[in-house]
Design a protein around this motif. Structure first.
Motif, PDB file in Angstrom:
ATOM      1  N   LEU A   1       0.819  -1.222   0.000  1.00  0.00           N
ATOM      2  CA  LEU A   1       0.000   0.000   0.000  1.00  0.00           C
ATOM      3  C   LEU A   1       0.851   1.269   0.000  1.00  0.00           C
ATOM      4  O   LEU A   1       0.312   2.379  -0.074  1.00  0.00           O
TER       5      LEU A   1
ATOM      6  N   ILE B   1       0.014   4.783  -1.717  1.00  0.00           N
ATOM      7  CA  ILE B   1      -1.388   4.809  -2.175  1.00  0.00           C
ATOM      8  C   ILE B   1      -2.080   6.095  -1.710  1.00  0.00           C
ATOM      9  O   ILE B   1      -2.979   6.611  -2.379  1.00  0.00           O
TER      10      ILE B   1
ATOM     11  N   ARG C   1      -5.671   6.651   5.006  1.00  0.00           N
ATOM     12  CA  ARG C   1      -5.086   5.330   5.222  1.00  0.00           C
ATOM     13  C   ARG C   1      -4.517   5.278   6.626  1.00  0.00           C
ATOM     14  O   ARG C   1      -3.840   6.205   7.064  1.00  0.00           O
TER      15      ARG C   1
END
Lengths: 154, 154
Positions: free
Chosen positions: B48, B51, B106
């Motif tokens: 990730l 991202i 996130r």
């Protein structure tokens, strides 16, 4: 642990493409004007009804030459390592490919398309209509890729 | 007949959603402002990286409540029967779902997103960055759906 169970897919067709092997396909299919043929297996032909009204379709296929993956990867766009899920690398835990292509013509169970980056023999998994009202977003930030597309490193 | 072999997928995470059952999700997720949480399994967290630079991501998940399919279907948009592949019906031979969502935040292996139409517990298959230069098309024709979106029949 049901959620981690393996899931099974059965292809609905095969992609016939001028790109014969990994590395031959363009990084962004839509920049290519080469034509590909999507063969939908005869048993699914009826499901193509009305598809010819759409100028663009979403093609989901299997990266059948993908072999394993790394969670950190380099891409043609810079020399920096990025997380796999912030890239479009074909080497992914679920090797699912997604490309929006121009639908040039349909002949029965065959779709002639432009802008498909798939290599020859890729298993076809799904076709969906591309709908700007559903599939487009405004005010988009493209993270590490901002301004890099079209300037790939060799 | 290798092309027709079954393919196997292993989910990379689970979607936690306010929509608890089939029929609760919106027809177009992006019209919903409700938040969902995408849990990427810890073993994939490293993928990730970067991202969070993207405002929008493409989420591919499994329609786990899908049960079989018909090749001709009716949709909420009109009373006419259409070929399955010219619709976004969840009941498909390969029950693969595709939604572009807004990435709000996130936190380690958890992505907080807006506009995801998945129902709770959907297996996550892949995440790709949404890139307008790759994923958008101009001069699009939307076939039988032209002008119908936002005017669904109850």
């Amino acid at each position: 642990m049901e959620k981690r169970h393996r899931l099974e897919l059965k292809p609905i067709g095969t992609i016939h493409s001028p790109y014969k092997d990994s590395g031959e396909g363009p990084y962004q299919g839509h920049r290519s004007k080469k034509a590909s043929r999507i063969e939908v297996f005869k048993e699914f032909e009826e499901g193509l009804q009305d598809i010819e009204g759409f100028s663009h379709i979403i093609v989901i296929y299997w990266f059948h030459k993908s072999q394993g993956y790394h969670l950190l990867v380099k891409t043609p766009w810079d020399d920096i390592t990025h997380g796999l899920f912030s890239t479009r690398s074909p080497n992914r835990p679920c090797p699912l490919a997604l490309t929006i292509v121009e639908l040039a013509a349909r002949e029965k169970n065959i779709l002639k398309v432009k802008g498909l980056d798939a290599i020859d023999g890729s298993p076809l998994l799904d076709i969906k209509p591309y709908i700007p009202g559903v599939d487009e977003r405004s005010a988009v930030k493209s993270g590490w890729l901002e301004g890099k597309l079209g300037r790939e490193r060799c």
